[in-house]
Scaffold this active site. Sequence first.
Site: not given
Length: 203
Positions: A145, A112, A27
């Site tokens: 995450c 995702k 991310d």
Amino acid sequence: MKVEVPEYSLAESAPVDPSRTALIVVDMQNDFVRLDGALPIEDAAGTIGAIEQLRNFARRESIPVFYTQDSHYAGDPEFAIWGEHCCVGTDGWEIVQELAPDEALDDRVFRKDRYDGFFGTNLDTTLRQRGIDTLIICGTVANICVLYTAASAAIRWYHVILPVDAVSAITEFDLQLTIRQVGWLFQGTITRSSALCATESVG
Ligand code: ZN
């Protein structure tokens, strides 16, 4: 309230077998890394150099570089928690330019919509097809995450390596709890980006 962080040691050397290892960059998108992004993580920009170092190592050793990309569409229930962020197609959703994936080098991006990079993606299948059992995991956000992807990996019996200088958190507490969970509960290797090295492939 004060809490004491249990002791842990940073592995001075973190050898990996390149044929069984992948680098997972979690991310590192404009909405998280840029201060004018939707959900800025103040320390994230400071980890770009360490992640570049990991990526250079991966390139040198022909280790695949896989990215997760938080990806949401209008009305995503996560917006009730975090507000709108990482909307597919926006600039904030893009991976930061410094770390942009290179398709010519076979970098792969896994979109995702939850914290766990394995949830609803074909990351696991892709790793298994390549015989990978060791993941170097870096990026942001540490206890969100990064941790949930690392946990999900460890539960599937991947060995997780966490270079702490390549992970960013909202608070120091969050970073420390991430390190604690990965190192203690999931028996991962806690180290620094500069400690990664390649072993000779065995068998
Ligand atoms: Zn999200």
